[in-house]
Design an enzyme around this catalytic site. Structure first.
Site, mmCIF file in Angstrom:
data_model
loop_
_atom_site.group_PDB
_atom_site.id
_atom_site.type_symbol
_atom_site.label_atom_id
_atom_site.label_comp_id
_atom_site.label_asym_id
_atom_site.label_seq_id
_atom_site.Cartn_x
_atom_site.Cartn_y
_atom_site.Cartn_z
ATOM 1 N N ALA A 265 1.035 -1.389 -0.038
ATOM 2 C CA ALA A 265 0.033 -0.093 -0.181
ATOM 3 C C ALA A 265 0.766 1.341 -0.165
ATOM 4 O O ALA A 265 0.430 2.150 -0.571
ATOM 5 C CB ALA A 265 -0.843 0.148 1.163
ATOM 6 N N TYR B 55 3.919 1.494 -1.136
ATOM 7 C CA TYR B 55 4.516 1.342 -2.305
ATOM 8 C C TYR B 55 3.686 1.916 -3.371
ATOM 9 O O TYR B 55 4.059 2.938 -4.269
ATOM 10 C CB TYR B 55 4.918 -0.118 -2.663
ATOM 11 C CG TYR B 55 5.829 -0.136 -4.102
ATOM 12 C CD1 TYR B 55 7.132 -0.007 -4.113
ATOM 13 C CD2 TYR B 55 5.069 -0.371 -5.285
ATOM 14 C CE1 TYR B 55 7.965 -0.090 -5.334
ATOM 15 C CE2 TYR B 55 6.008 -0.314 -6.724
ATOM 16 C CZ TYR B 55 7.420 -0.291 -6.429
ATOM 17 O OH TYR B 55 8.050 -0.223 -7.679
ATOM 18 N N SER C 177 10.292 -13.141 -37.056
ATOM 19 C CA SER C 177 11.341 -13.750 -36.548
ATOM 20 C C SER C 177 11.899 -14.534 -37.855
ATOM 21 O O SER C 177 11.076 -14.739 -38.948
ATOM 22 C CB SER C 177 10.928 -14.534 -35.435
ATOM 23 O OG SER C 177 9.794 -15.442 -35.692
ATOM 24 N N LEU C 178 12.870 -15.292 -37.383
ATOM 25 C CA LEU C 178 13.574 -16.068 -38.832
ATOM 26 C C LEU C 178 13.506 -17.526 -38.274
ATOM 27 O O LEU C 178 13.746 -17.954 -37.056
ATOM 28 C CB LEU C 178 14.997 -15.691 -38.989
ATOM 29 C CG LEU C 178 15.305 -14.445 -39.399
ATOM 30 C CD1 LEU C 178 16.740 -14.121 -39.716
ATOM 31 C CD2 LEU C 178 14.672 -14.148 -40.758
ATOM 32 N N GLU D 297 25.075 -12.529 -43.655
ATOM 33 C CA GLU D 297 25.569 -11.269 -42.615
ATOM 34 C C GLU D 297 25.626 -12.039 -41.247
ATOM 35 O O GLU D 297 24.572 -12.788 -41.128
ATOM 36 C CB GLU D 297 24.732 -10.286 -43.078
ATOM 37 C CG GLU D 297 23.587 -10.552 -42.456
ATOM 38 C CD GLU D 297 22.203 -9.645 -42.881
ATOM 39 O OE1 GLU D 297 22.006 -8.389 -42.107
ATOM 40 O OE2 GLU D 297 21.313 -9.989 -43.949
ATOM 41 N N LYS E 244 24.457 -12.462 -37.554
ATOM 42 C CA LYS E 244 23.174 -11.940 -36.720
ATOM 43 C C LYS E 244 23.624 -11.209 -35.430
ATOM 44 O O LYS E 244 24.202 -11.989 -34.549
ATOM 45 C CB LYS E 244 22.298 -13.164 -36.713
ATOM 46 C CG LYS E 244 21.061 -13.200 -36.116
ATOM 47 C CD LYS E 244 20.122 -14.279 -35.889
ATOM 48 C CE LYS E 244 18.940 -14.177 -35.714
ATOM 49 N NZ LYS E 244 18.487 -13.650 -34.232
ATOM 50 N N ASP F 80 23.138 -9.771 -31.844
ATOM 51 C CA ASP F 80 22.316 -10.185 -30.654
ATOM 52 C C ASP F 80 22.126 -8.963 -29.996
ATOM 53 O O ASP F 80 22.817 -8.242 -29.321
ATOM 54 C CB ASP F 80 23.278 -11.020 -29.961
ATOM 55 C CG ASP F 80 22.249 -11.479 -28.728
ATOM 56 O OD1 ASP F 80 20.942 -11.720 -28.768
ATOM 57 O OD2 ASP F 80 22.971 -12.211 -27.661
ATOM 58 N N ARG G 83 9.988 -4.369 -31.898
ATOM 59 C CA ARG G 83 9.406 -5.223 -32.408
ATOM 60 C C ARG G 83 8.201 -5.891 -31.889
ATOM 61 O O ARG G 83 6.933 -5.840 -32.385
ATOM 62 C CB ARG G 83 10.196 -6.661 -32.481
ATOM 63 C CG ARG G 83 9.696 -7.611 -33.575
ATOM 64 C CD ARG G 83 10.835 -8.654 -33.361
ATOM 65 N NE ARG G 83 10.282 -9.811 -32.722
ATOM 66 C CZ ARG G 83 9.438 -10.990 -32.871
ATOM 67 N NH1 ARG G 83 9.164 -10.998 -34.298
ATOM 68 N NH2 ARG G 83 9.282 -11.813 -32.257
ATOM 69 N N TYR H 140 19.679 -3.648 -41.561
ATOM 70 C CA TYR H 140 19.869 -4.911 -42.464
ATOM 71 C C TYR H 140 18.457 -5.103 -43.664
ATOM 72 O O TYR H 140 18.558 -6.039 -44.080
ATOM 73 C CB TYR H 140 20.235 -6.168 -41.651
ATOM 74 C CG TYR H 140 19.137 -6.371 -40.412
ATOM 75 C CD1 TYR H 140 17.928 -6.781 -40.779
ATOM 76 C CD2 TYR H 140 19.758 -6.067 -39.017
ATOM 77 C CE1 TYR H 140 17.253 -7.106 -39.584
ATOM 78 C CE2 TYR H 140 18.942 -6.502 -38.011
ATOM 79 C CZ TYR H 140 17.560 -6.835 -38.189
ATOM 80 O OH TYR H 140 16.894 -6.910 -37.194
ATOM 81 N N LYS I 26 22.613 -20.714 -36.772
ATOM 82 C CA LYS I 26 22.870 -20.462 -35.426
ATOM 83 C C LYS I 26 24.285 -20.985 -34.965
ATOM 84 O O LYS I 26 24.554 -22.132 -35.348
ATOM 85 C CB LYS I 26 21.742 -20.920 -34.437
ATOM 86 C CG LYS I 26 20.600 -20.196 -34.360
ATOM 87 C CD LYS I 26 20.846 -18.596 -34.378
ATOM 88 C CE LYS I 26 19.532 -17.871 -33.608
ATOM 89 N NZ LYS I 26 19.036 -18.359 -32.511
ATOM 90 N N CYS J 261 -0.612 -37.753 -8.898
ATOM 91 C CA CYS J 261 -0.397 -36.284 -8.924
ATOM 92 C C CYS J 261 0.282 -35.705 -7.552
ATOM 93 O O CYS J 261 -0.049 -35.999 -6.619
ATOM 94 C CB CYS J 261 -1.700 -35.667 -9.195
ATOM 95 S SG CYS J 261 -1.707 -33.682 -9.076
ATOM 96 N N CYS K 27 -2.553 -33.225 -5.849
ATOM 97 C CA CYS K 27 -4.155 -33.801 -5.453
ATOM 98 C C CYS K 27 -3.942 -35.204 -5.139
ATOM 99 O O CYS K 27 -5.124 -35.680 -4.782
ATOM 100 C CB CYS K 27 -4.939 -33.258 -6.515
ATOM 101 S SG CYS K 27 -5.148 -34.359 -7.790
ATOM 102 N N CYS L 109 -2.190 -35.978 -14.630
ATOM 103 C CA CYS L 109 -3.092 -36.054 -13.283
ATOM 104 C C CYS L 109 -4.579 -36.349 -14.093
ATOM 105 O O CYS L 109 -5.182 -35.772 -14.620
ATOM 106 C CB CYS L 109 -2.924 -34.861 -12.591
ATOM 107 S SG CYS L 109 -4.428 -34.651 -11.419
ATOM 108 N N CYS M 240 -8.600 -31.590 -8.761
ATOM 109 C CA CYS M 240 -7.090 -31.027 -8.680
ATOM 110 C C CYS M 240 -7.010 -29.588 -8.712
ATOM 111 O O CYS M 240 -7.262 -28.709 -9.476
ATOM 112 C CB CYS M 240 -6.304 -31.638 -9.867
ATOM 113 S SG CYS M 240 -4.626 -31.316 -9.598
#
Length: 747
Positions: A43, A45, A91-92, A125, A127, A129, A148, A235, A323, A428, A431, A446, A452
């Site tokens: 509160a 905060y 994306s590629l 070329e 890539k 990062d 993006r 690019y 990659k 599980c 449960c 499960c 559950c």
DNA sequence: CAGCCTCGAGTTCC
DNA sequence: CTCGAGGCTG
């Protein structure tokens, strides 16, 4: 603590108050995020945050000394405007092996109808990062800089982009509309210097250059960004009012002439061997480049060919990222936890002694499933030379795609003598219900269903998630809390929260984690979503196999809730018969195998179906359902089960009583072939079959392989045979390739 | 009926 | 981001 004065004296006070609040917020963030131990109540905060932001509003000059900004997880009301990309930022696809590169080349040649020896040039070329950024220039002036985002909608970080030296503010002689795309990054040297500076001042340091670049670009205060040494390589491009050049190579040269940095290691290659050899070259230089790269991007050079190849749902067909092998690290496996998902799936998660992999400290990693721990893949084949994974083992970890941590290998020489194979639980952990693994299924589930609690919570998380109801202020944490309290057991309860517990907000306010503002905001956010798009509603229900796309398809086909529910009800007998046939077939297969003969699949299915006596109405409803594009028997059965289950159905009804459903518009037909079913036959001379299909589908047509009553148009090239005859018999409109191109306006 | 492509469901860390 | 599996195509 109300602040409103704007006088000179008031400004002094405001400044002091602003700094006090800022220190408080920064300290609280560190305590919360880094030590996981809040020092002030939520509160307090909330109040500090609200006052801080309102000060910033009344005294804009304070922005100069502002260093606090809302962190991830806070409501999305960030200072950045949303921008819808004129052309999606995709994306590629990835290649890891040389053979993947050969496959890439082969599939392009197939699509274009080129032989293995026909000339086909690529570019290669590095890539980078970093983060991709799309810069929009209108009449040569930088107007927008969009991140993006999710590919369709990004954030406008124009003010920050203007502070980057590599990005021209104006481009004399540029086309009227020019969108330049590229990568924002930070060099190793600049990154080290920045971290050293921060460390000196006792500030937080960044884990890697990529995070530093991302954090710097998303500063609400552009002056902070200015002090961060960001760089930019161009690019690619988005919308253009005129073409830049006939080839990728030419277009990049134009971008360079416009004043952009383009990567000096970009090469044109005539063969896949040349691509691979340039890849090896770049890999050898990787450590001395001075900035992070994570692979090499290959693109078809000819832009006309790029246009013909077009896009798959999320990636272009004409480009791929080759990659570099992922970074590896060794650490000890301290334990294995089992998580229970929304569908009841039990997923093993590795608890690791923290270790740095690829610039990030990792302490959890996925172990996929039961078989993966044993060292088998989905086909039961050995993937780790017979080594299983045990608690206490030294394990090798990498980040798949540089993101998701995975356990890859085990060092047997360091295995404790007392270790034993991991036994995957058969019940599980949440449960206690039996956890069963169906024949041919990789996951153990499960069987608890509605009883559950873990499944219930995960279903609720799914319900409030972004692609479903997207209720702001209601995240995983809040859902868990409300569920533990017993306030929210099912989706409908969310909409009853305010009514049941919110009068005066007293109960909620007194709880940990809730302040005045957050409670009021939450109830407003919930009310906002009482009006919900039909597709989001269907997706939100969390029916197995019905994802975002399937939900959209169903919404477009049935248009409203009553029609969908009625279809599920009517199709039920046919769905039951279908399952009976499936089970009969399975039994027959097992029997046939033990008797060493071929299974009589068709006879068995027919017999099973016949014994169910399905009314024609039900059969028709089932045909209609499974006839929807992308909806097959598995999805149909799952949907039918959900609606036929009385608990679930009642929960649906309770939910619907709270909502107003926004029904989708009936499909628009702005193209002459929208909604039509088209068949291509004979030889096509101006395009390959794959191209013709992709183009037709982009116009809203459905392309089918065989002629039937449902066919609207037959496009017959030379050599058309039986299909043309059948179409003539059925009286279906037939045209040649030119006629088709004229119809769709591609002449 | 096999092989592709897309989708769904799972996961981590910021 | 990856895996497995569902659905469609050839």
């Amino acid at each position: 603590m109300s602040i409103s004065g704007k006088s000179a004296a008031g400004t002094e006070t405001a400044r002091a108050e602003f700094l006090r609040l800022q220190d408080m917020l920064l300290a609280a963030d560190i305590a919360y995020h880094q030590k996981d131990a809040p020092e002030i109540s939520d509160a307090d905060y909330d109040r500090a945050k609200r006052d801080y932001l309102s000060l910033l509003e009344t005294h804009p000059d304070l922005a100069e000394i502002a260093t606090w900004s809302e962190q991830v997880g806070a409501p999305v009301a960030s200072g950045f405007g949303k921008i819808t990309h004129a052309q999606r930022m995709l994306s590629l696809g990835n290649a890891f092996e040389d053979s993947d590169v050969a496959d890439f080349d082969r599939s392009i040649r197939n699509y274009l109808g080129l032989g293995p020896d026909a000339a086909l040039a690529y570019t290669a070329e590095p890539k980078i990062d970093g983060l991709s950024l799309s810069l929009r220039y209108e009449n040569g002036v930088l107007m927008q800089a969009a991140t993006r985002g999710d590919g369709s909608v990004g954030e406008n970080v124009l003010a920050n982009a203007r502070t980057i030296a590599d990005i021209p503010q104006e481009i004399p002689g540029a086309p009227a509309v020019l969108e330049v795309r590229g990568e924002v990054y930070m060099s190793h040297a600049d990154f080290d210097a920045l971290n050293a500076r921060h460390a000196e001042r006792g500030g937080k340091t960044f884990a890697n250059p990529r995070n530093a670049a991302a954090g710097s670009l998303r500063q609400l205060d552009a002056e902070i960004t200015r002090a961060r040494p960001l760089r930019f390589f161009a690019y690619s491009w988005g919308e253009l009012s005129e073409a830049l050049a006939p080839t990728q190579t030419g277009a990049i040269a134009r971008l360079k002439a416009f004043g952009f940095q383009t990567n000096p290691l970009t090469r044109r290659c005539d063969t896949t061997d040349a691509l691979i050899s340039h890849y090896k070259d770049i890999e050898a230089q990787r450590a001395t480049l001075g900035y992070d790269i994570d692979g090499v991007v290959y693109k078809v050079d000819e832009l006309a060919l790029q246009a013909r190849l077009g896009f798959r749902s999320t990636t272009p067909r004409w480009a791929i990222a080759h990659k570099f092998p992922a970074e590896l690290a060794w650490t000890r496996l301290e334990g294995i936890d089992i998580q229970v998902g929304r569908t009841g799936a039990l997923s093993p998660v590795a608890r690791l002694a923290p270790v740095t992999v690829g610039g990030v400290v990792v302490s959890n990693a996925t172990l996929h499933n039961e078989d993966y721990i044993r060292g088998l893949d989905s086909k039961g084949e050995d993937i780790r030379s017979g080594k299983d994974i045990r608690i206490g083992d030294w394990v090798q970890v990498y980040r798949a795609g540089d993101v998701i941590p995975k356990v890859a290998d085990v060092d047997l020489s360091k295995r404790p003598e007392t270790s034993e194979p991991y036994i995957f639980p058969h019940c599980c952990p949440e449960c206690g219900s039996d956890a069963v693994r169906e024949e041919g299924d990789a996951v153990r589930r499960c069987s608890g269903g509605v009883i559950c609690p873990a499944q219930a919570v995960e279903k609720l998380k799914h319900f409030v998630s972004r692609a479903a109801f997207d209720i702001e202020g209601m995240g995983a944490k809040q859902v868990e809390q409300f569920h533990t309290d017993g306030w929210v057991k099912e989706p409908a309860d969310i909409f009853k929260l305010a009514e049941r517990y919110g009068t005066g907000l007293q109960q909620l306010k007194n709880r940990e984690g809730w302040g005045d503002t957050s409670a009021t905001n939450l109830f407003a956010a919930i009310d906002e979503k009482r009006n919900i798009e039909f597709a989001r509603l269907i997706f939100g229900l969390g029916i197995r196999h019905v994802g975002e796309v399937g939900a959209k398809d169903l919404a477009l086909h049935y248009l409203n809730w009553d029609a969908l529910a009625a279809a599920a009800d009517r199709a039920r007998p046919a769905a039951v018969a279908h399952r009976a046939a499936d089970e009969a077939e399975e039994r027959e297969r097992i029997k046939a195998q033990s008797e060493g003969r071929r299974a009589k699949v068709k006879e068995t299915r027919d017999a099973a179906t016949a014994s169910c006596a399905v009314p024609t109405e039900a059969a028709a409803a089932w045909e209609d359902l499974t006839g929807v594009d992308g909806i097959g028997p598995t999805l149909g059965l799952s949907l039918s089960d959900a609606f036929a289950n009385e608990h679930e159905r009642a929960a649906f009804d309770r939910l619907l009583a709270e909502l107003t459903v926004i029904e989708p518009d009936a499909p628009a037909d702005d193209s002459p072939v929208a909604g039509k079913t088209v068949v291509f036959t004979g030889t096509l001379e101006k395009m390959t079959r794959a191209e013709a299909k992709a183009r037709a589908e982009s116009l809203g047509a459905k392309v089918s392989g065989s002629v039937s009553k449902k066919t609207d148009i037959l496009v017959a090239g030379p050599g058309a045979g039986s299909k043309a005859k059948k179409a003539a018999d059925l009286g279906i409109k037939t045209m040649d390739e030119d006629g088709w191109l004229a119809l769709i306006g591609d002449a």
